[in-house]
Design a protein around this motif. Structure first.
Motif, PDB file in Angstrom:
ATOM      1  N   PRO A  47       0.809  -1.216   0.000  1.00 46.69           N
ATOM      2  CA  PRO A  47       0.000   0.000   0.000  1.00 46.69           C
ATOM      3  C   PRO A  47       0.847   1.274   0.000  1.00 46.69           C
ATOM      4  N   THR A  48       2.126   1.166   0.339  1.00 44.98           N
ATOM      5  CA  THR A  48       3.009   2.333   0.366  1.00 44.98           C
ATOM      6  C   THR A  48       3.972   2.377  -0.815  1.00 44.98           C
ATOM      7  N   GLN A  49       3.839   1.419  -1.746  1.00 45.57           N
ATOM      8  CA  GLN A  49       4.721   1.373  -2.920  1.00 45.57           C
ATOM      9  C   GLN A  49       3.898   0.944  -4.135  1.00 45.57           C
ATOM     10  N   ALA A  50       2.942   1.768  -4.495  1.00 44.96           N
ATOM     11  CA  ALA A  50       1.974   1.406  -5.527  1.00 44.96           C
ATOM     12  C   ALA A  50       2.587   1.215  -6.910  1.00 44.96           C
ATOM     13  N   GLY A  51       3.758   1.732  -7.155  1.00 44.92           N
ATOM     14  CA  GLY A  51       4.365   1.623  -8.483  1.00 44.92           C
ATOM     15  C   GLY A  51       5.003   0.285  -8.771  1.00 44.92           C
ATOM     16  N   VAL A  52       5.135  -0.579  -7.778  1.00 50.92           N
ATOM     17  CA  VAL A  52       5.768  -1.885  -7.978  1.00 50.92           C
ATOM     18  C   VAL A  52       4.747  -2.976  -7.674  1.00 50.92           C
ATOM     19  N   GLN A  53       4.482  -3.799  -8.659  1.00 54.58           N
ATOM     20  CA  GLN A  53       3.482  -4.857  -8.493  1.00 54.58           C
ATOM     21  C   GLN A  53       4.152  -6.223  -8.578  1.00 54.58           C
ATOM     22  N   ILE A  54       3.659  -7.148  -7.764  1.00 52.60           N
ATOM     23  CA  ILE A  54       4.139  -8.523  -7.759  1.00 52.60           C
ATOM     24  C   ILE A  54       3.025  -9.380  -8.344  1.00 52.60           C
ATOM     25  N   VAL A  55       3.343 -10.093  -9.410  1.00 52.42           N
ATOM     26  CA  VAL A  55       2.366 -10.953 -10.063  1.00 52.42           C
ATOM     27  C   VAL A  55       2.624 -12.387  -9.606  1.00 52.42           C
ATOM     28  N   LEU A  56       1.635 -12.972  -8.971  1.00 50.90           N
ATOM     29  CA  LEU A  56       1.707 -14.347  -8.498  1.00 50.90           C
ATOM     30  C   LEU A  56       1.163 -15.236  -9.614  1.00 50.90           C
ATOM     31  N   THR A  57       2.031 -16.079 -10.179  1.00 47.29           N
ATOM     32  CA  THR A  57       1.656 -16.886 -11.337  1.00 47.29           C
ATOM     33  C   THR A  57       1.784 -18.374 -11.037  1.00 47.29           C
ATOM     34  N   GLU A  58       0.964 -19.159 -11.700  1.00 49.32           N
ATOM     35  CA  GLU A  58       1.051 -20.614 -11.588  1.00 49.32           C
ATOM     36  C   GLU A  58       2.097 -21.137 -12.580  1.00 49.32           C
TER      37      GLU A  58
END
Length: 134
Positions: A47-58
């Motif tokens: 919530p404090t670093q909105a510019g970096v997203q982690i994609v959880l993939t199968e």
């Protein structure tokens, strides 16, 4: 020229277990949950670093059967790269992670290079390291 990290990918064997861990234990927000061809891609972010997203993939999502099988084998062994986070409350976050029954690999300690951190595994076996912000 400006370049920034936008997304990184973490392979998980069960998106629902991953959501419960990354959202409920680590406190990340789920920003997307997409399905295609029977596989899911779940995006989480701080919530404090909105510019970096982690994609959880199968492992098999968007990959050939052979590649997915090979990735699943590495995931099962715990042989994929670690993910590192930073927090201003290492001891508090460690207690929360430990209370959730997470496999602890290393309690908070001062490293020889000067960083204080801890390590554990997510529900899929990925190593997670948490560094203390300085």
């Amino acid at each position: 020229m400006d370049i920034q990290l936008s997304h990184c990918f973490v392979t998980v064997h069960d998106p629902d277990l991953a959501i419960a861990f990354y959202r409920d234990v680590l406190g990340l927000e789920v920003t997307a949950d997409a399905s295609n061809g029977g596989h899911r891609w779940v995006t989480v972010q701080s919530p404090t670093q909105a510019g970096v997203q982690i994609v959880l993939t199968e492992p098999h999502g968007g990959r050939s059967q052979a590649d997915g099988d090979a990735l699943m084998e590495l995931l099962t062994k715990g042989s994929l790269n670690a993910v590192a986070f930073a927090t201003d409350d290492l001891d508090g976050l460690f207690e929360k992670v430990q209370a959730a029954g997470t496999e602890v690999l290393q309690e908070p300690m001062e490293q020889f290079w000067g960083q204080r951190d801890c390590a554990f595994r997510d529900p899929s076996g990925n190593m997670i390291r948490i560094n203390e912000k300085r």
